[in-house]
Every structure is written in structure tokens, then in C-alpha cells.
Scaffold this motif. Structure first.
Motif, PDB file in Angstrom:
ATOM      1  N   ILE A 106       0.825  -1.204   0.000  1.00  0.00           N
ATOM      2  CA  ILE A 106       0.000   0.000   0.000  1.00  0.00           C
ATOM      3  C   ILE A 106       0.862   1.258   0.000  1.00  0.00           C
ATOM      4  O   ILE A 106       0.469   2.302  -0.527  1.00  0.00           O
ATOM      5  N   THR A 107       2.077   1.174   0.565  1.00  0.00           N
ATOM      6  CA  THR A 107       2.984   2.325   0.538  1.00  0.00           C
ATOM      7  C   THR A 107       3.397   2.657  -0.895  1.00  0.00           C
ATOM      8  O   THR A 107       3.377   3.816  -1.316  1.00  0.00           O
ATOM      9  N   ILE A 108       3.759   1.618  -1.662  1.00  0.00           N
ATOM     10  CA  ILE A 108       4.160   1.834  -3.058  1.00  0.00           C
ATOM     11  C   ILE A 108       2.973   2.332  -3.885  1.00  0.00           C
ATOM     12  O   ILE A 108       3.107   3.261  -4.699  1.00  0.00           O
ATOM     13  N   LEU A 109       1.803   1.731  -3.666  1.00  0.00           N
ATOM     14  CA  LEU A 109       0.609   2.154  -4.403  1.00  0.00           C
ATOM     15  C   LEU A 109       0.276   3.613  -4.113  1.00  0.00           C
ATOM     16  O   LEU A 109      -0.002   4.407  -5.023  1.00  0.00           O
ATOM     17  N   THR A 110       0.346   3.976  -2.833  1.00  0.00           N
ATOM     18  CA  THR A 110       0.099   5.369  -2.442  1.00  0.00           C
ATOM     19  C   THR A 110       1.123   6.290  -3.082  1.00  0.00           C
ATOM     20  O   THR A 110       0.788   7.358  -3.608  1.00  0.00           O
ATOM     21  N   GLY A 111       2.389   5.875  -3.066  1.00  0.00           N
ATOM     22  CA  GLY A 111       3.458   6.690  -3.639  1.00  0.00           C
ATOM     23  C   GLY A 111       3.273   6.949  -5.127  1.00  0.00           C
ATOM     24  O   GLY A 111       3.538   8.055  -5.611  1.00  0.00           O
ATOM     25  N   ILE A 112       2.790   5.940  -5.840  1.00  0.00           N
ATOM     26  CA  ILE A 112       2.550   6.111  -7.283  1.00  0.00           C
ATOM     27  C   ILE A 112       1.496   7.183  -7.528  1.00  0.00           C
ATOM     28  O   ILE A 112       1.676   8.089  -8.364  1.00  0.00           O
ATOM     29  N   PHE A 113       0.391   7.113  -6.767  1.00  0.00           N
ATOM     30  CA  PHE A 113      -0.670   8.097  -6.952  1.00  0.00           C
ATOM     31  C   PHE A 113      -0.225   9.496  -6.531  1.00  0.00           C
ATOM     32  O   PHE A 113      -0.536  10.482  -7.201  1.00  0.00           O
ATOM     33  N   VAL A 114       0.514   9.595  -5.426  1.00  0.00           N
ATOM     34  CA  VAL A 114       1.013  10.900  -4.980  1.00  0.00           C
ATOM     35  C   VAL A 114       1.924  11.505  -6.048  1.00  0.00           C
ATOM     36  O   VAL A 114       1.826  12.694  -6.371  1.00  0.00           O
ATOM     37  N   ALA A 115       2.810  10.694  -6.617  1.00  0.00           N
ATOM     38  CA  ALA A 115       3.725  11.183  -7.649  1.00  0.00           C
ATOM     39  C   ALA A 115       2.969  11.665  -8.885  1.00  0.00           C
ATOM     40  O   ALA A 115       3.314  12.692  -9.479  1.00  0.00           O
ATOM     41  N   LEU A 116       1.912  10.948  -9.252  1.00  0.00           N
ATOM     42  CA  LEU A 116       1.124  11.361 -10.416  1.00  0.00           C
ATOM     43  C   LEU A 116       0.363  12.658 -10.133  1.00  0.00           C
ATOM     44  O   LEU A 116       0.289  13.545 -10.989  1.00  0.00           O
ATOM     45  N   PHE A 117      -0.218  12.771  -8.926  1.00  0.00           N
ATOM     46  CA  PHE A 117      -0.895  14.022  -8.558  1.00  0.00           C
ATOM     47  C   PHE A 117       0.093  15.184  -8.657  1.00  0.00           C
ATOM     48  O   PHE A 117      -0.205  16.232  -9.230  1.00  0.00           O
ATOM     49  N   ALA A 118       1.272  14.994  -8.067  1.00  0.00           N
ATOM     50  CA  ALA A 118       2.267  16.060  -8.027  1.00  0.00           C
ATOM     51  C   ALA A 118       2.779  16.418  -9.414  1.00  0.00           C
ATOM     52  O   ALA A 118       3.111  17.575  -9.683  1.00  0.00           O
ATOM     53  N   ALA A 119       2.838  15.440 -10.297  1.00  0.00           N
ATOM     54  CA  ALA A 119       3.414  15.667 -11.623  1.00  0.00           C
ATOM     55  C   ALA A 119       2.534  16.540 -12.504  1.00  0.00           C
ATOM     56  O   ALA A 119       3.041  17.344 -13.290  1.00  0.00           O
ATOM     57  N   PHE A 120       1.215  16.408 -12.356  1.00  0.00           N
ATOM     58  CA  PHE A 120       0.337  17.003 -13.370  1.00  0.00           C
ATOM     59  C   PHE A 120      -0.642  18.064 -12.853  1.00  0.00           C
ATOM     60  O   PHE A 120      -1.326  18.694 -13.656  1.00  0.00           O
ATOM     61  N   PHE A 121      -0.726  18.279 -11.529  1.00  0.00           N
ATOM     62  CA  PHE A 121      -1.692  19.246 -11.011  1.00  0.00           C
ATOM     63  C   PHE A 121      -1.007  20.341 -10.211  1.00  0.00           C
ATOM     64  O   PHE A 121      -0.021  20.088  -9.515  1.00  0.00           O
TER      65      PHE A 121
END
Length: 526
Positions: free
Chosen positions: A388-403
Motif C-alpha cells: 500500500i505504501t508503493i501504491l500510495t506513492g505512485i498516486f502521490v507522484a502522479l498528482f504532483a506531476a500534473f496538477f
């Protein structure tokens, strides 16, 4: 159905009753804890956002947001003192209002933590990129440091810091209380220095017009600025360790929020009085002459800011590092760089705590059967919930990258406001359904305080942008689909599996221990 499947409060409290915490915190210690937990990311990264929405009126926005936080905190404190276990608002709701409401609160907390971590990552990127550019006199291309809404393609620095924090959480690197205390001191010192340098040279002309977009703009800014206050629940959850909590909790909560509000208003005044804080408009036409303020986080605003930069007339509302930019503008470039360095050093720990809080909520929901078991898998070597840490990290990175940061902060606030309103309702419900239960702290004037908190949360939620509200509704709809398609049939409570005690031994070793002045799993240092 809504109030069915209530998880027995006695089962939830069984573990807490085994723990006897020493009551050592007084009003002063609680106030300092609150200041350390609250002052953080929001004031560094959302000043420009607030200025674009409210102009100088953002000073009033800080007062409104602080007041709503104060009444919500008093309600939160009663529940935190009664149910001092992991899971925060999700656990409280499960014990009082049933599984469906608890699921929706937990689902909303995903927005609070993961999206907020993305917002802080973007804020960190703005300050670090500005620091590098001004220190080494170089220009980093915008398409690598900004998302599509900000006139770029991808925010690589924000992605990288999110990935780094994810890696640290997976391997279980511990952050000491001493390091955290130093980081809190750095943030407070940086903001204090900003006030010392900017307030004495204010020009009152910057405050006129005070509310260019009217009270609606002030309300919208208050809804965004709410992000700068959340973290007060670190105080609320300390009720068990407080001497005379009935007296000291309100002092600590309201005292810390009052001091933070004054702090924030002085920072805002320093910005407004030195470089001005009027909203950027289409064609740069003043609002008094019919100009239309551009929406924060929009491509139109980004384009107008680029045009202003070419003309050499940048505005603070366009800056990704508003406070550092202000200091450079008023003749303190090196101090501005130091403030950027302070933000660069301190903000990663905030991202870490938010992402840790996210994994903790996921873990508790998985343990209750509402999410798949693999979410609570523990790494055989690092002993951390790595999946769940890796899954959360992927989504956080995507949020940060594009918004952009403002949109992310608003989305995060929508989840937080929903959760705090639910807790305020839970306090009233539990007063009626279980009036004899021991309450180490009782919310003063509950039939006044709780309704004000609920109305305040609803007011700030309604003041968010229409896109944010629609996104929250869409997220909630997805949550309901997941609940009825998967979680309802696999719920432990629904299947009659209720533990006698929730032993914390069942929880994997925490990669980050609770830190003085840092947010608990129920909150964040914003």
C-alpha cells in the motif's frame, strides 16, 4: 442501513484500556504542540493562491478558517479522548454512525492524505527550483518543473521527492523526534524572519481595494487556506496525556490556533503591504475597471503570468515560492534564498507524515475487511506495509506531476472537511446514545459548538470551487460503488467477526514513530 453495522465501542476501547498514559501535558505544552503541528506547508505555498482569490482580504480568510478549525477541534478532542486508537475519524465514525458512514469517511481521508502529499510535493518543487535558479543563476525549463495547468508538461522535481519519500517509507527509515523538532523550528524561524523583514516596510496602499472580489472571494480563499491549519488534531489526540483536560484542552487548542492565525495574518500583511496582492486579471485590466480575475490553477492564469513576466511586472499570485519571491523583491535576495532552503529542508518530512497517515488508514480499513488483505501485507525484511505504501506513492507522484498546488489543496480540503463534519456529528450522536460513557474531555456547550463546527465545515466546503466539489462527488460515488460491490460483503463486522480487542501488535511496525509537533494519523502538518 446507514446506522447499522456499528463496530462495538467496547471492542475498540479494549486495547486503549490496557494502556495507562502519564498525564503530564499542561496548557503551555499543548499550545506549543499545536503551533508546531499547524504552522507548516500551507502558509509557504498557498499565500499566492489566497491572494488570487481574495486579494488583501485573505487576511480575513485566515480568521474564518482558524475559527472553523477551533470549533471542529473541540469536537474532535472529545472523540479522540474517548477512542484513543488508530484510525482517527474513520474509527470514530465506525463506533458511532455505522459502517457505511465510516467507509465514506475513510474514503474521504484518502483524499486528505494522498492528495495533500501531492500538494506539498508541488510546493516543495516550487521553492527548490526557485532556490536553484537564483543561487546558481540558471533557468530550468518550465516544461520540466510545472504541470500542464501551469504552462508546463510534467513537474519532475515533485515526482522525484514523492518517489524518494515512498522509498524511505518502504525501507522503514526512522525520523527522530529531535530531527522533527529542528525542522519545526526551521519553519517557524523562517516565517518569523519574513515578518521581521517585511512588516516594518509595509505600504498601506497595498491594502486597497481590500476585497476586490467581494466576500465570495474571501470565502473561497478561506476554503483553500484551511489547508494551512490542519494539524490541530495533533493536540486533540493528546487528551489522554493532558493534566486537567477539561481546562487545558480548550486553552491548548484555541490558544495554538489563535497564535497561528496572528502569525499567518502578519505573514499575509507582509506580502500585501510590500509587493501587493491584487488578483491577476485577463488582459491585466484592474477589477475596478471591469477586469475579470482569472481562476487559480488555470491555463489562462498561467498564460497571463507568463505575459507579465516578459513585461517585467511579475505578481506574487504568479509565484511558486511566494514568500521567498517577496523577500527578493524587497531587497533581501539572500534571505529569500535561505527561506527557500528552509522550505526545501522542512517540507519532505511533511510529505512523509502524510503518506504514512494514508497507509495507516488503508491498513485499518484492510484489517476491518473493507479493503483487500494484500493492502496490509508486511514486507518480510523491512516489516513495513510495502504494497500500500508503493501504491500510495505512485498516486502521490502522479498528482504532483500534473496538477498545481492550489487544485490539490482544495481537493484535499474537501475530504478533510467531510471527515471533520462527520466527527462533529458523531459527538452529538454519542452524547445521546451513550451518555454515561467516560469522557476524559467533554466539548464545551456541545449543542452550540458541534452545530457551528458542522455548519462551518459545510460553509467552507461550499466555498470550494465547483470543479473541486464535482470531483469530490465523483470520488464519493466511486467509493459507494466499491463499498456495495466489494466491501459490504467482506466486512468483518458484517460477517460477525468482531475482535474482543484491537491489539496494536496486529499493526505492522510503524516506519515513522509519533513525533512531537508532528501530525498524528488523524491529521497533517499543513
Amino acid at each position: 442501513m446507514i446506522f447499522g453495522r456499528v463496530k462495538p465501542l467496547d471492542a475498540i476501547l479494549a486495547t486503549a484500556e490496557k494502556k495507562s498514559l502519564h498525564r503530564s501535558l499542561g496548557a503551555f505544552q499543548l499550545t506549543m504542540l499545536g503551533i508546531g503541528a499547524v504552522i507548516g506547508t500551507g502558509i509557504f505555498v498557498l499565500t499566492a493562491e489566497a491572494a488570487q482569490k481574495a486579494g488583501p482580504g485573505m487576511m480575513l480568510s485566515f480568521v474564518i478558517a482558524g475559527f472553523v478549525c477551533a470549533v471542529a477541534a473541540l469536537c474532535y478532542a472529545e472523540m479522540a479522548a474517548m477512542v484513543p486508537v488508530s484510525g482517527s475519524a474513520y474509527t470514530y465514525s465506525y463506533a458511532v454512525m455505522g459502517e457505511l458512514i465510516a467507509w465514506m469517511v475513510g474514503w474521504a481521508l484518502i483524499l486528505e492524505y494522498a492528495v495533500a502529499a501531492g500538494a506539498v510535493s508541488v510546493g516543495w518543487s516550487g521553492y527548490v527550483v526557485g532556490l536553484i535558479e537564483h543561487t546558481f543563476h540558471m533557468d530550468i525549463p518550465n516544461f520540466l518543473t510545472r504541470g500542464p495547468y501551469d504552462g508546463g508538461v510534467v513537474n519532475l522535481p515533485a515526482m522525484l521527492i514523492a518517489a524518494l519519500v515512498t522509498w524511505l517509507l518502504v525501507i522503514g527509515t526512522k525520523e527522530s523526534a529531535t530531527v522533527n523538532a529542528v525542522l519545526v523550528a526551521i519553519k517557524v524561524a523562517a516565517l518569523t524572519l519574513f515578518i521581521i523583514l517585511s512588516v516594518p516596510v509595509m505600504n498601506m496602499d497595498g491594502f486597497s481595494p481590500f476585497a476586490p472580489l467581494g466576500f465570495a472571494g474571501i470565502s473561497a480563499a478561506a476554503a483553500s487556506i484551511f489547508f494551512a491549519y490542519v494539524g490541530f488534531d495533533a493536540v486533540s489526540t493528546a487528551a489522554e496525556e493532558t493534566k486537567n483536560p477539561q481546562r487545558n484542552m480548550p486553552i491548548g487548542l484555541i490558544g495554538s490556533l489563535a497564535i497561528c492565525t496572528i502569525f499567518y495574518m502578519l505573514v499575509a500583511a507582509g506580502v500585501i503591504g510590500t509587493v501587493g496582492a491584487q488578483p491577476v486579471t485577463a488582459g491585466n485590466i484592474p477589477i475596478a475597471q471591469g477586469g475579470i480575475a482569472l481562476a487559480p490553477g488555470s491555463t489562462e492564469l498561467s498564460a497571463q503570468c507568463a505575459a507579465l513576466a516578459k513585461a517585467g511586472t511579475e505578481a506574487v499570485t504568479c509565484s511558486k515560492e511566494a514568500l521567498a519571491w517577496t523577500l527578493r523583491e524587497i531587497g533581501w535576495p539572500q534571505i529569500g534564498n535561505l527561506l527557500g532552503l528552509a522550505a526545501g529542508l522542512a517540507l519532505p518530512s511533511v510529505i512523509l507524515m502524510m503518506m504514512f497517515g494514508q497507509t495507516r488508514i488503508f491498513f485499518v480499513m484492510s484489517r476491518d475487511g473493507l479493503l483487500p488483505d494484500f493492502f496490509s501485507k508486511v514486507h518480510p525484511v523491512y516489516k513495513t506495509p510495502h504494497v500500500i505504501t508503493i501504491l500510495t506513492g505512485i498516486f502521490v507522484a502522479l498528482f504532483a506531476a500534473f496538477f498545481p498546488v492550489g487544485i490539490l489543496a482544495d481537493i484535499s480540503n474537501s475530504g478533510t472537511l467531510f471527515a471533520f463534519a462527520a466527527v462533529s456529528i458523531a459527538v452529538i450522536v454519542l452524547r445521546r446514545t451513550d451518555p454515561t460513557r467516560k469522557r476524559p474531555f467533554r466539548t464545551p456547550a456541545i449543542m452550540v459548538t458541534a452545530p457551528i463546527a458542522i455548519i462551518g465545515c459545510m460553509y467552507l466546503f461550499w466555498s470550494l470551487g465547483s470543479d473541486t466539489k464535482l470531483m469530490f462527488v465523483a470520488w464519493a460515488t466511486v467509493g459507494l460503488i466499491v463499498y456495495f460491490a466489494y466491501s459490504r460483503n467482506r466486512s468483518h463486522v458484517g460477517r460477525g467477526i468482531v475482535d474482543v480487542a484491537e491489539d496494536d501488535a496486529a499493526v505492522p511496525p510503524q516506519p515513522v514513530p509519533p513525533l512531537p509537533g508532528a501530525p498524528t494519523p488523524g491529521g497533517k502538518d499543513a
